[in-house]
Enzyme design. Structure first.
Site, PDB file in Angstrom:
ATOM      1  N   ASP A  98       4.768  -4.197 -13.043  1.00 39.41           N
ATOM      2  CA  ASP A  98       5.188  -4.507 -14.261  1.00 39.41           C
ATOM      3  C   ASP A  98       5.711  -3.245 -15.181  1.00 39.41           C
ATOM      4  OD1 ASP A  98       4.646  -6.798 -16.876  1.00 39.41           O
ATOM      5  OD2 ASP A  98       4.435  -4.608 -17.420  1.00 39.41           O
TER       6      ASP A  98
ATOM      7  N   TYR B 250       9.433   1.464 -21.878  1.00 43.65           N
ATOM      8  CA  TYR B 250       8.766   2.529 -21.006  1.00 43.65           C
ATOM      9  C   TYR B 250       9.592   3.594 -20.593  1.00 43.65           C
ATOM     10  CZ  TYR B 250       5.212  -1.367 -20.873  1.00 43.65           C
ATOM     11  OH  TYR B 250       4.259  -2.388 -20.911  1.00 43.65           O
TER      12      TYR B 250
ATOM     13  N   SER C 159       5.940 -12.014 -24.675  1.00 44.73           N
ATOM     14  CA  SER C 159       4.847 -11.289 -24.793  1.00 44.73           C
ATOM     15  C   SER C 159       4.796 -10.979 -26.228  1.00 44.73           C
ATOM     16  CB  SER C 159       5.273  -9.894 -24.067  1.00 44.73           C
ATOM     17  OG  SER C 159       4.349  -8.958 -24.069  1.00 44.73           O
TER      18      SER C 159
END
Length: 266
Positions: free
Chosen positions: A36, A41, A129
């Protein structure tokens, strides 16, 4: 459709190229088959390198990433999803999430673009999410594609009972980030006692509890020892007494919280 493993490997904060590549390779070597990441990120390319350098066939790995909150306009979803697939080195992203329903998120535009990506084969599944229950319900009604997973913070101190019920009702997976609460589970006497009882680590106990609850934890780790320790949670069988004791720890304690978070604007 690929299998969705009960435990995944998270890559949050793995922003150094060498560290991220080696961590992904180690995780796959240990046995993880779900990786994931997220545009936010800034490591999709590094994750892709780890996947490419691993001896594990990419077709055997379930790869998930998430759209940045600046990339949720219709055209940006289409463009950046393709960029993510290229960085990850995959023809099709197994699961693409809306990371947060914030900033450029527009339910109609964003979700319509995700439906297009499914139709075009750029992504196999749609994920959400950090959605509130009402936002989740609305998105499910708007999408043509089924919601495959909802990823939220979940651990013994934040047990997400309502969202677990939503997942069961709508038949989607609940994916748990921060599953060991940045190791705050090691400060909980109940979890420490259960860990000692099973000759396990507190992290393993928390992960095993999440799996018992039907969630898919995605612990992040960088060191080989932590990567292996987390994966060993799959071999830990908690008894009913253990599970009940952990159930009593729910305090709605959040690790990730800020003023703009959806749950602060219900």
């Amino acid at each position: 459709m690929k299998d969705f493993p009960r435990l995944g490997f998270g890559t949050y904060k793995l922003e150094d190229r060498d560290e991220c590549v080696e961590a992904v390779k180690t995780a796959l070597d240990v046995g993880y088959r779900h990786v994931d990441t997220a545009q936010m990120y800034h490591n999709e390319e590094f994750v892709g390198e780890g996947l490419a350098e691993s001896d594990v066939d990419i077709d055997d790995v379930f790869v998930a990433t998430k759209l940045d909150t600046d990339n949720l306009g219709h055209d940006d979803v289409l463009e950046t999803a393709r960029e993510s697939a290229e960085k990850l080195g995959v023809d099709t992203i197994d699961l693409l999430y809306v990371h947060w329903p914030l900033d450029s998120y527009d339910e109609d535009e964003t979700l319509a673009a995700l439906d297009e990506l499914v139709e075009e084969g750029v992504i196999a599944n749609v994920g959400l999410s950090n959605f509130r229950p009402d936002q989740l319900e609305s998105a499910i009604e708007t999408l043509d594609a089924s919601v495959f997973a909802h990823q939220v913070e979940m651990h013994p101190m934040l047990q997400q009972r309502e969202l677990r019920e939503h997942a069961a009702k709508h038949d989607h997976r609940l994916v748990a980030y921060s599953p060991i609460a940045r190791n705050q589970v090691a400060d909980e006497a109940v979890i420490v006692d259960i860990a000692e009882k099973h000759d396990a680590s507190p992290a393993q106990v928390a992960l095993a509890w999440l799996i018992e609850k039907g969630a898919t934890p995605i612990p992040k780790a960088a060191s080989p020892d932590h990567i292996r320790d987390n994966f060993a949670a799959l071999d830990l069988d908690l008894d009913d007494e253990d599970v009940a004791a952990i159930d009593d720890l729910d305090s709605t304690h959040r690790i990730v919280d800020f003023e703009e978070a959806p749950w602060n604007h219900a």
